[in-house]
Design a protein around this motif. Structure first.
Motif, mmCIF file in Angstrom:
data_model
loop_
_atom_site.group_PDB
_atom_site.id
_atom_site.type_symbol
_atom_site.label_atom_id
_atom_site.label_comp_id
_atom_site.label_asym_id
_atom_site.label_seq_id
_atom_site.Cartn_x
_atom_site.Cartn_y
_atom_site.Cartn_z
ATOM 1 N N MET A 15 -32.682 11.717 24.963
ATOM 2 C CA MET A 15 -32.774 10.394 25.602
ATOM 3 C C MET A 15 -31.545 10.124 26.465
ATOM 4 O O MET A 15 -31.663 9.613 27.577
ATOM 5 N N VAL A 16 -30.361 10.479 25.971
ATOM 6 C CA VAL A 16 -29.124 10.276 26.722
ATOM 7 C C VAL A 16 -29.173 11.066 28.034
ATOM 8 O O VAL A 16 -28.835 10.547 29.097
ATOM 9 N N VAL A 17 -29.612 12.322 27.955
ATOM 10 C CA VAL A 17 -29.683 13.167 29.147
ATOM 11 C C VAL A 17 -30.645 12.562 30.170
ATOM 12 O O VAL A 17 -30.328 12.494 31.358
ATOM 13 N N GLN A 18 -31.803 12.098 29.710
ATOM 14 C CA GLN A 18 -32.769 11.476 30.618
ATOM 15 C C GLN A 18 -32.163 10.255 31.300
ATOM 16 O O GLN A 18 -32.313 10.069 32.509
ATOM 17 N N GLN A 19 -31.468 9.411 30.551
ATOM 18 C CA GLN A 19 -30.844 8.213 31.118
ATOM 19 C C GLN A 19 -29.782 8.583 32.155
ATOM 20 O O GLN A 19 -29.710 7.954 33.219
ATOM 21 N N LEU A 29 -38.463 16.368 35.021
ATOM 22 C CA LEU A 29 -39.830 16.797 34.710
ATOM 23 C C LEU A 29 -40.006 17.004 33.212
ATOM 24 O O LEU A 29 -41.037 16.651 32.650
ATOM 25 N N ARG A 30 -38.972 17.596 32.582
ATOM 26 C CA ARG A 30 -39.059 17.862 31.145
ATOM 27 C C ARG A 30 -37.650 18.001 30.572
ATOM 28 O O ARG A 30 -36.774 18.573 31.194
ATOM 29 N N ILE A 36 -33.076 21.257 30.646
ATOM 30 C CA ILE A 36 -33.611 20.167 31.463
ATOM 31 C C ILE A 36 -34.313 20.787 32.654
ATOM 32 O O ILE A 36 -33.755 21.673 33.306
ATOM 33 N N GLU A 37 -35.499 20.315 32.952
ATOM 34 C CA GLU A 37 -36.165 20.728 34.177
ATOM 35 C C GLU A 37 -36.219 19.514 35.090
ATOM 36 O O GLU A 37 -36.741 18.466 34.712
ATOM 37 N N ILE A 38 -35.624 19.659 36.271
ATOM 38 C CA ILE A 38 -35.617 18.556 37.226
ATOM 39 C C ILE A 38 -36.468 18.913 38.432
ATOM 40 O O ILE A 38 -36.683 20.083 38.738
ATOM 41 N N LYS A 39 -36.938 17.871 39.101
ATOM 42 C CA LYS A 39 -37.873 18.030 40.215
ATOM 43 C C LYS A 39 -37.219 18.658 41.450
ATOM 44 O O LYS A 39 -37.809 19.496 42.110
#
Length: 186
Positions: A15-19, A29-30, A36-39
């Protein structure tokens, strides 16, 4: 694009990484443990900013391929032991090798060189941590725990627990009951 994060071992870390990604305008993305997969591609400045922000939470953005591989191994083990409802019935070595797409001997040698312990010892340590959690927070007996974690017997679980912690599982559980009784007496 994939990014790799060291010390990312819980749902809270995810959750911290997403924020933090959202704060710097990156689209996720995931997020898995350690990965971490980013767009989009990340610029050097945004990468530095993300690394700085993650460091505040004790997380570290990885660049070195060996460290990235170690974190992937650790993430597979943690996911398997702590978050999977059904642990694999195959050998852990086959499971880890299949999940990561590498020969197990290569994974084991790399892990031992970098971490100073074997993958097997790392698995045992996490299984014992899981046993502690189940003893303290779940209403499970040792037979149920040994079955859930695929120990060959309750005796094997007990011996391993005592070897790692220095305590018998029953004594460990009794400590919880003593603390609860002391709280009730207050």
């Amino acid at each position: 694009m994939f990014l790799y994060v060291k010390y990312m071992v819980s749902l809270r870390c995810k959750m911290v990484v997403q924020q933090e990604l959202e704060k710097i305008g990156m689209h996720c993305l995931r997020v898995d443990l350690g990965t971490i997969e980013i767009k989009e591609n990340i610029t050097n400045s945004k990468r530095k900013e993300l690394a700085k922000n993650l460091k505040r939470y004790g997380l570290e953005l990885l660049d070195d391929k060996r460290n990235i591989l170690i974190e992937k191994i650790k993430a597979v083990i943690i996911e398997m032991i702590h978050y999977s409802k059904d642990m694999p019935k195959v050998n852990y070595s086959d499971y880890i090798s299949e999940k990561l797409g590498y020969d197990y001997t290569y994974l084991a040698n790399t892990f031992s060189e970098v971490k100073g312990i074997t993958i097997q010892q790392y698995i045992i340590n996490h299984k014992i941590e899981r046993v502690k959690e189940l003893l303290l927070y779940e209403d499970m007996n040792l037979t149920e725990i040994s079955y859930q974690l695929h120990y060959s017997s309750v005796a094997h679980l007990s011996n391993q627990f005592k070897k790692v912690t220095g305590l018998a599982p029953s004594y460990f559980k009794s400590l919880k009951n003593k603390k609860l009784k002391n709280l009730e007496d207050l």
